[in-house]
Scaffold this motif. Sequence first.
Motif, short mmCIF file in Angstrom:
data_model
loop_
_atom_site.label_atom_id
_atom_site.label_comp_id
_atom_site.label_asym_id
_atom_site.label_seq_id
_atom_site.Cartn_x
_atom_site.Cartn_y
_atom_site.Cartn_z
N ASP A 121 0.82 -1.21 0.00
CA ASP A 121 0.00 0.00 0.00
C ASP A 121 0.86 1.26 0.00
N ALA A 122 2.11 1.15 0.43
CA ALA A 122 3.02 2.31 0.40
C ALA A 122 3.31 2.76 -1.03
N LEU A 123 3.03 1.90 -2.00
CA LEU A 123 3.21 2.29 -3.40
C LEU A 123 2.04 3.13 -3.91
N ALA A 124 0.91 3.04 -3.23
CA ALA A 124 -0.28 3.77 -3.66
C ALA A 124 -0.58 4.97 -2.77
N GLN A 125 -0.25 4.88 -1.46
CA GLN A 125 -0.51 5.96 -0.52
C GLN A 125 0.75 6.27 0.26
N ARG A 126 1.00 7.53 0.44
CA ARG A 126 2.22 7.97 1.12
C ARG A 126 2.25 7.52 2.58
N PRO A 127 3.31 6.79 2.97
CA PRO A 127 3.47 6.46 4.39
C PRO A 127 3.76 7.72 5.20
N SER A 128 3.40 7.73 6.46
CA SER A 128 3.52 8.95 7.28
C SER A 128 4.95 9.36 7.55
N ASP A 129 5.90 8.43 7.59
CA ASP A 129 7.27 8.77 7.97
C ASP A 129 8.22 8.93 6.78
N ILE A 130 7.71 9.16 5.59
CA ILE A 130 8.54 9.31 4.39
C ILE A 130 8.67 10.79 4.04
N GLY A 131 9.90 11.23 3.82
CA GLY A 131 10.13 12.62 3.45
C GLY A 131 9.83 12.88 1.98
N ILE A 132 10.44 12.10 1.12
CA ILE A 132 10.25 12.27 -0.33
C ILE A 132 9.44 11.08 -0.84
N TRP A 133 8.32 11.41 -1.45
CA TRP A 133 7.45 10.37 -2.02
C TRP A 133 6.85 10.93 -3.30
N ASN A 134 7.20 10.37 -4.43
CA ASN A 134 6.71 10.86 -5.72
C ASN A 134 5.67 9.92 -6.32
N GLY A 135 4.91 9.28 -5.47
CA GLY A 135 3.93 8.30 -5.93
C GLY A 135 2.63 8.92 -6.37
N PRO A 136 1.66 8.15 -6.67
CA PRO A 136 1.66 6.70 -6.55
C PRO A 136 2.56 6.04 -7.60
N TYR A 137 3.15 4.96 -7.21
CA TYR A 137 4.11 4.25 -8.06
C TYR A 137 3.46 3.16 -8.89
N ILE A 138 2.19 2.95 -8.68
CA ILE A 138 1.47 1.94 -9.47
C ILE A 138 0.29 2.60 -10.17
N LYS A 139 0.02 2.09 -11.35
CA LYS A 139 -1.05 2.65 -12.18
C LYS A 139 -2.41 2.45 -11.51
N GLY A 140 -3.21 3.48 -11.55
CA GLY A 140 -4.54 3.39 -10.95
C GLY A 140 -4.57 3.75 -9.48
N GLY A 141 -3.41 3.88 -8.86
CA GLY A 141 -3.36 4.29 -7.46
C GLY A 141 -3.82 3.24 -6.46
N ARG A 142 -3.89 1.99 -6.88
CA ARG A 142 -4.24 0.93 -5.92
C ARG A 142 -3.50 -0.34 -6.29
N VAL A 143 -3.22 -1.14 -5.28
CA VAL A 143 -2.48 -2.39 -5.47
C VAL A 143 -3.42 -3.43 -6.07
N PRO A 144 -3.04 -4.04 -7.18
CA PRO A 144 -3.93 -5.04 -7.78
C PRO A 144 -3.93 -6.34 -6.97
N ALA A 145 -5.02 -7.07 -7.09
CA ALA A 145 -5.08 -8.42 -6.51
C ALA A 145 -4.44 -9.38 -7.50
N ASP A 146 -4.07 -10.56 -7.03
CA ASP A 146 -3.50 -11.54 -7.95
C ASP A 146 -4.61 -12.07 -8.88
N PRO A 147 -4.27 -12.83 -9.92
CA PRO A 147 -5.29 -13.27 -10.87
C PRO A 147 -6.41 -14.13 -10.28
N TRP A 148 -6.23 -14.64 -9.08
CA TRP A 148 -7.26 -15.43 -8.41
C TRP A 148 -8.08 -14.58 -7.45
#
Length: 156
Positions: free
Chosen positions: A88-115
């Motif tokens: 989730d840190a790839l989609a939403q900035r963690p509180s203790d991070i100084g530099i965050w240029n995210g979201p780092y994943i397309k769509g702003g949310r972590v995908p589920a696996d194919p199942w």
Amino acid sequence: MRRSLCSRTFAPAQRIYGAAADGFTLIELLVVLTIIGLIMGLIGPRVLGYLEDSRAKTAKLQIESLSSALDLFYLDAGRYPTTSEGLDALAQRPSDIGIWNGPYIKGGRVPADPWGHPYQYRSPVDHNPPYEIVSFGSDGREGGSGNAADISNVEH
């Protein structure tokens, strides 16, 4: 009156039932349905096998994509997300991070696996890369074999 050899006259009953004689018999329909059933019985399992193989390949590709996103996170933050922060840190900035240029994943949310199960993330771990992303496969539980085998970015 001269009659042509080709002309025929039909009684009303022949006009009504004569058209029905051009249809298929029950035996012909049953033979065709049996052939279609045999073809589906032979080909169906192969098609389903290809579907499961494609799901495993999709999981591997998604894990590679998440690994690339984690590397971008590392370049900006100087560290990988912890296990508690998770993917989730790839989609939403963690509180203790100084530099965050995210979201780092397309769509702003972590995908589920194919199942439809969430990916499991662990960091730090004692190998390179210092994180592990795992899909638990079709059964959604750790371990397993065949289609239920775990898929990871790390070879075990």
